[in-house]
Design an enzyme around this catalytic site. Structure first.
Site, PDB file in Angstrom:
ATOM      1  CG  ASP A  43      36.418  35.690  40.624  1.00  0.00           C
ATOM      2  OD1 ASP A  43      37.099  35.848  41.643  1.00  0.00           O
ATOM      3  OD2 ASP A  43      35.340  35.061  40.612  1.00  0.00           O
ATOM      4  CD  GLU A 221      39.950  30.269  44.997  1.00  0.00           C
ATOM      5  OE1 GLU A 221      39.162  29.361  44.657  1.00  0.00           O
ATOM      6  OE2 GLU A 221      39.596  31.238  45.679  1.00  0.00           O
TER       7      GLU A 221
END
Length: 469
Positions: A43, A221
């Site tokens: 991420d 997302e």
């Protein structure tokens, strides 16, 4: 040869030129995964502050059974030395340990996908906590440590407190206004009060900034906003596949228009979720993302690819490679197996697996398994000397052949046999010059009636390989 001036010349390599004097500045880079091999930072949100690039991300472990854990870490490197990464340790925690208190006394849930921005000389960290109210922390330095500033403050009708704000991506615009973009299976955004950086301004909340649909461009997302020139980019993970997609707008509040995808971590490789963003480092644009290891979608390592942003604002898709920050890999140096960007075919799914803190191999290598690395520069020097391939393996009690190919899986330049106890494989191969992908294809010797008993048998584990002149 070492001359009287102590200038060292390469005995083999892409070119036989002297190594630069230490007084000459040589920019170094790092292949994928670009952080030390023991580190698991998915991420990744890349940010350039001053003369360093910082990567803020979640934190996985080699043996993760869930996504992420209870701490956030940051790594940084000089913009002109992207091989020299420094770990700044834990910068924020959601669970106490004997020598450190928690930074989130209202919850002990995992920390996901943070972002950090600078405003007025302060650095603000935006954290998502699983099924808990998110928060903002602050530091005087980009590397932290960060101290809790506040939970988010907002008055949003029908908006639940638990799970906000999911995977926050933050944009400080040129006029000082601050926007946060979030969401899971539906995107939303709002403007924050730039005076305190945590309070949502009433009336600014918007939903479905990326339109909801059933196509691959629909939002899943991983919001990450960037501004390039006068265009606003939103990088995100779409509904389908293992991609990072992007949409653009002429306004920070949209509407955003889907433009395509940038990278897919599941092409010829065991894919999973994806999360990352774009960053300009020394005039070169990159896409930061992650790839899966250890037979899990919860044990992820950070990777990076060079990209272009064209004059019309589009970003052509790039393939997943072993390059990282490198322009080309050196075939005459040891290539570790865990830099592979292609793992496919075979009777089982081949995997990059950490055996211990010092050893990472490709395992589950069965009959027909294809392993690939992109791209090597073999140079233009062609001689009649022997051209060799060597590989270091861990035996699995089997025998067969390893086929060495370039560019395609059918363009074979050599083959080497392995026995049940082989640890080093060595063979002559055809001379190669120029830039090429390298593929290694494992094949079993078991044929006929015995093949059905051995078709799922692991042939060996690959540790590393290199070419020699």
């Amino acid at each position: 040869l070492v001359t009287k001036k102590c200038r060292i010349y390469a005995a083999c390599g892409v070119s036989q030129t002297p190594i630069k004097n230490q007084t000459e500045k040589e920019i170094k880079f790092m292949p994928n995964p670009y952080l030390p091999s023991w580190e698991y930072i998915p991420d990744g949100e890349p940010r350039v502050f001053g003369d360093r690039v910082y990567v803020y991300g979640s934190h996985d472990r080699v043996d993760c059974e869930e996504f992420c854990d209870f701490k956030l870490k940051v790594w940084s490197a000089p913009v002109n030395d992207l091989s020299n990464w420094t770990c700044h340790g834990d910068i924020f925690r959601s669970k106490a340990k004997p020598d450190k208190q928690t930074d989130t006394p209202w919850t002990e849930r995992q920390l996901y996908a943070p972002d950090v921005v600078e405003k007025d000389g302060k650095y603000y960290l935006y954290a998502y906590l699983v099924d808990s109210k998110g928060c903002v922390a602050v530091s005087d330095r980009p590397e932290g440590p960060f101290k809790l500033l506040s939970q988010y403050k907002y008055n949003i009708p029908n908006h639940y407190d638990n799970g906000t704000f999911i995977d926050p991506g933050v944009l400080v615009d040129d006029d000082g206004r601050v926007y946060v973009y979030c969401g899971f299976e539906g995107s939303y955004m709002c403007e924050l009060n730039g005076e305190n950086m945590y309070e949502v301004i009433d009336g600014t909340y918007q939903t479905d900034i990326i339109p909801v649909n059933e196509n691959e461009d629909g939002f899943f997302e991983a919001c990450s906003p960037r501004k390039v020139g006068d265009t606003y980019y939103l990088i995100y993970s779409p509904r389908i596949g293992s991609r990072l997609a992007y949409a653009t707008s002429k306004s920070p509040t949209g509407p955003f228009t889907y433009r395509g995808y940038i990278v897919d971590n599941g092409v010829d490789y065991p894919g999973g979720n994806n999360h990352g963003s774009i960053c300009n480092i020394n005039g070169q644009w990159y896409i930061f993302y992650h790839r899966m290891t250890n037979g899990s979608i919860m044990s992820r390592r950070g990777c990076v690819e060079r990209i272009e942003i064209l004059g019309d604002g589009t970003i052509p898709p790039v393939e997943m490679t072993s390059l990282g920050f490198e322009e080309a890999l050196n075939p005459y140096k040891q290539t570790d197996a865990d830099t592979a960007c292609v793992l496919k075919d075979g009777k089982q799914q081949a995997l990059i697996t950490e055996l211990d803190a010092f050893t990472r191999v490709i395992t589950n290598i069965t009959d027909g398994c294809v392993m690939g690395w992109k791209y090597f520069d073999f140079g233009e020097d062609f001689t009649n000397d022997e051209f060799l391939f060597m590989a270091k393996v861990l035996p699995r009690g089997c025998h067969g052949t390893l086929h060495i190919c370039i560019d395609t899986e059918k363009n074979e330049i050599g083959v080497v046999e392995f026995e049940r106890d082989s640890t080093v494989l060595k063979t002559k191969v055809k001379h190669v010059t120029g830039r090429h992908a390298v593929y290694l294809i494992a094949k079993s010797h078991y044929k006929g009636w015995s093949a059905c008993y051995f078709e799922n048998r692991q042939l060996f584990d690959l540790m590393a390989f290199q070419f020699c002149k």
